[in-house]
Enzyme design. Structure first.
Site, PDB file in Angstrom:
ATOM      1  N   ALA A   1      13.053  -5.651   1.020  1.00  0.00           N
ATOM      2  CA  ALA A   1      12.894  -4.809   2.217  1.00  0.00           C
ATOM      3  C   ALA A   1      14.166  -4.062   2.628  1.00  0.00           C
ATOM      4  CB  ALA A   1      12.337  -5.585   3.408  1.00  0.00           C
ATOM      5  N   ALA A   2      15.215  -4.117   1.799  1.00  0.00           N
ATOM      6  CA  ALA A   2      16.412  -3.334   2.149  1.00  0.00           C
ATOM      7  C   ALA A   2      16.070  -1.841   2.154  1.00  0.00           C
ATOM      8  CB  ALA A   2      17.532  -3.610   1.144  1.00  0.00           C
ATOM      9  N   GLY A   3      15.313  -1.401   1.142  1.00  0.00           N
ATOM     10  CA  GLY A   3      14.903   0.004   1.067  1.00  0.00           C
ATOM     11  C   GLY A   3      14.001   0.375   2.234  1.00  0.00           C
ATOM     12  N   ASP A   4      13.116  -0.543   2.627  1.00  0.00           N
ATOM     13  CA  ASP A   4      12.210  -0.268   3.752  1.00  0.00           C
ATOM     14  C   ASP A   4      12.990  -0.162   5.058  1.00  0.00           C
ATOM     15  OD1 ASP A   4      10.100  -0.500   1.934  1.00  0.00           O
ATOM     16  OD2 ASP A   4       9.878  -2.644   2.317  1.00  0.00           O
TER      17      ASP A   4
HETATM   18  O1  RIB Z   1       9.664  -3.566  -0.240  1.00  0.00           O
HETATM   19  C1  RIB Z   1       9.411  -4.931  -0.134  1.00  0.00           C
HETATM   20  C2  RIB Z   1       7.925  -5.192  -0.077  1.00  0.00           C
HETATM   21  O2  RIB Z   1       7.338  -4.809  -1.295  1.00  0.00           O
HETATM   22  C3  RIB Z   1       7.553  -6.632   0.124  1.00  0.00           C
HETATM   23  O3  RIB Z   1       7.475  -6.976   1.478  1.00  0.00           O
HETATM   24  C4  RIB Z   1       6.244  -6.765  -0.649  1.00  0.00           C
HETATM   25  O4  RIB Z   1       5.148  -7.063   0.142  1.00  0.00           O
HETATM   26  C5  RIB Z   1       6.078  -5.437  -1.381  1.00  0.00           C
HETATM   27  O5  RIB Z   1       5.182  -4.611  -0.774  1.00  0.00           O
END
Ligand code: RIB
Length: 296
Positions: A242-245
């Site tokens: 989730a760093a990119g998110d």
């Molecule tokens: O970017 C990380 C996410 O990728 C995770 O939370 C997982 O669910 C996938 O969708």
């Protein structure tokens, strides 16, 4: 400007492992945790914790998706556009190794049950100029992109995970590409040196702006007029999930709030650094306050 994130919601089953499992190997995991995740959910939470007003659209299973909706709402995301369907919620099986790197196996579940009717009903609530944030983990993405583009929404697209089908989507509708080096290389469609990825993408999609994330090497921004580079913050990586998110959510929240691109990049970089220093996807995402007060 309203922000709609139309994307995946996953239950992340995260296994702490000494190394990624090899073909034919049986290995015991050191720890198992279940976190709220999905690139869509993570980006909605990052947008909200960065201070934006966010609407999330998507789908979860009636029986097992409640905790994901609760997590979004707890961060202030409007979930009235999330459907509860008679099927399993999407999930991810994630291995995290001792260096904090991950590998992710996805099961789409409800995320792959998005229909054109749901898209039409959802988009009817938004107006030209509103922002639509997308990733590549739901069904009917090409229809959604085309419909939102026709409506005049500003589309920000994180082409993750990258698939061959994605290249056939109406990507000329995209205003902001946010992608890592692997996704950028595939989007270029030919072998070019990494420094040229943003330029090549702009040649293909001249109306867009490109934000290329390079992990511990920072990020690069390019549009038709300027190129900016921001160095990464130095932190000990515990879990890069989730760093990119986190980066995407904080960057777009800054842009939606009218910040200059350079400031939005700095803030997104700091928020992403905090997220890699903690376990889990959405639980690792900081608030804006925390991002502003963290010294690296
Ligand atoms: O970017 C990380 C996410 O990728 C995770 O939370 C997982 O669910 C996938 O969708």
């Amino acid at each position: 400007m309203k922000i709609l994130c139309f994307g995946s919601l996953n239950l992340d089953r995260v296994y702490q492992v000494p190394h990624f499992i090899r073909p034919g190997e049986t290995m015991a995991a050191e720890e198992l945790n279940t976190f709220c995740g999905g690139k869509g959910l993570n980006q909605s939470i990052a947008l909200a914790r960065a201070g934006a007003e966010v609407y999330h659209a998507g789908a979860v299973g009636q029986a097992d998706g409640g905790m994901l909706v609760d997590a979004l709402e707890a961060s202030g995301v409007d979930c009235t556009l999330v459907r509860r369907l008679p099927c399993p919620t999407g999930h991810a099986i994630i291995q995290v190794n001792t260096e904090g790197q991950n590998c992710i196996l996805l099961f789409g579940g409800a995320n792959q049950e998005i229909t054109r009717a749901q898209i039409d009903e959802t988009l009817a609530r938004f107006s030209p100029g509103d922002m639509l944030v997308l990733q590549n983990e739901i069904s009917q993405l090409d229809y959604l992109m085309e419909a939102a583009g026709k409506k005049g929404m500003v589309i920000a697209f994180n082409p993750s995970p990258m698939t061959p089908e994605l290249l056939k989507m109406p990507l000329s509708r995209v205003s902001w590409f946010l992608l890592n080096e692997v996704e950028a290389r595939d989007l270029c469609g030919e072998e070019v040196p990494e420094e040229e990825y943003p330029e090549r993408i702009l040649q293909k999609y001249p109306d867009s702006r490109v934000v290329l994330t390079l992990g511990s090497r920072g990020c690069v921004y390019q549009d038709s007029r300027e190129r900016l580079a921001v160095a990464a913050k130095k932190v000990k990586a515990v879990d890069t999930t989730a760093a990119g998110d986190t980066f995407t959510g904080f960057f777009l929240a800054g842009i939606a709030a009218g910040e200059p691109v350079a400031q939005a990049l700095e803030e997104a970089t700091a928020a992403a650094a905090i997220s890699v220093s903690r376990k889990g996807a959405s639980p690792s995402i900081p608030t804006r306050e925390e991002m502003l007060h963290t010294r690296f």
